[in-house]
Write a protein that holds these residues in place. Structure first.
Motif: not given
Ligand code: F6R
Length: 263
Positions: A152-163, A173-186
């Motif tokens: 469900r919606t929660r905090i995630k750490t971005l994958a290196p590929r996404t950064i 790339a250094a300016a891309v935030p490392r964390h996000c909040i995202t709707q979950g797959i559910g």
């Protein structure tokens, strides 16, 4: 899964918009849209905006829920998803800003942000039509590989590929935030209909895994195989890894007229 293979990116936008508009019209003026950011849906939004401008689609009473937001980026930052959704969706599609929701990425509120967002979606009656893009690593929303398929919606750490991929929106790339909040797959899977748009060779491996691979958290989008009403609108390049590409084209070409969106 319904698979529509289009000649090019422009066509993906036109067909993606036609599909979303068709589904939205079935729901009515108070349709609840799920909206993605990133490059993939931009052509679809532009085509939807044309339908709105032509009076063929009215979204003034609709609501919208964004998939995700970076943690710690000021809302006024042009690449925050609050700002991006306002610029690419709310204004051009004529949505009421009061009914457009984006997860709260404020670091001081993170403990409750996921539950609050889930509650807001529930209160709106759930998402009717979810527009999705896909990451090169198969993520949907920011559900990176190995995300729980029932999350469900929660905090995630971005994958290196996404950064790396999202560095183009920032100075580096250094300016891309490392964390996000995202709707979950559910959360995403609860949408009553899903329209995924993808273009370009860089999405070919992900689309092959999502459409034809096993259902696995290593390719989060593969969860869509379990969705009863999911459509993938992709161009030839994004379809280039599909083993059964000819079959999908044959299926679409043989649909009755009333089911076709004129590829
Ligand atoms: C966007 C999102 C992501 C993107 C994906 C593809 O809200 O959640 O899943 O859809 O990263 O991004 P683009 O379209 O920029 O290639």
């Amino acid at each position: 899964m319904e698979i529509i293979i289009c000649a090019n990116e422009t066509r993906v936008g036109e067909i993606g918009a036609a599909k979303v508009a068709q589904l939205a019209a079935r729901v009515g003026p108070k349709v609840v849209l799920g909206v993605a950011t990133g490059s993939s849906p931009l052509a679809t939004y532009q085509e939807l905006a044309k339908l709105v401008a032509a009076g063929e689609l009215d979204l003034s009473a609709a609501s919208a829920f964004a998939l995700d937001e970076y943690v710690g980026l000021p809302l006024t930052h042009p690449e925050s998803y609050h700002a991006t959704i306002a610029r690419t969706v709310t204004v051009p599609l004529g949505l009421d800003p009061a009914r457009v929701h984006v997860p709260d990425g404020d670091p001081t509120h993170l403990d409750t942000a996921g539950a609050r967002y889930e509650a807001a979606i529930t209160q709106a009656g759930g998402v009717d039509v979810q527009i999705l893009g896909v990451g090169a690593n198969g993520h949907i929303g920011f559900n990176e590989p190995t995300s729980s398929l029932r999350s469900r919606t929660r905090i995630k750490t971005l994958a290196p590929r996404t950064i790396t991929d999202n560095a183009r929106f920032f100075d580096s790339a250094a300016a891309v935030p490392r964390h996000c909040i995202t709707q979950g797959i559910g959360t995403i899977m609860d949408a009553r209909a899903i329209v995924l748009v993808a273009t370009g060779e860089t999405k070919a491996a992900a689309m092959a895994a999502i459409i034809e691979g096993p259902i696995t958290s290593m390719w989060p989008g593969s969860a869509l195989q379990l969705h009863p009403h999911a459509t993938c609108v992709i161009d030839e390049a994004a379809a280039s890894g599909l083993k059964l590409k000819n079959y999908y084209q044959q299926v679409y070409a043989n649909l009755p007229d009333w089911q076709r969106l004129d590829v």
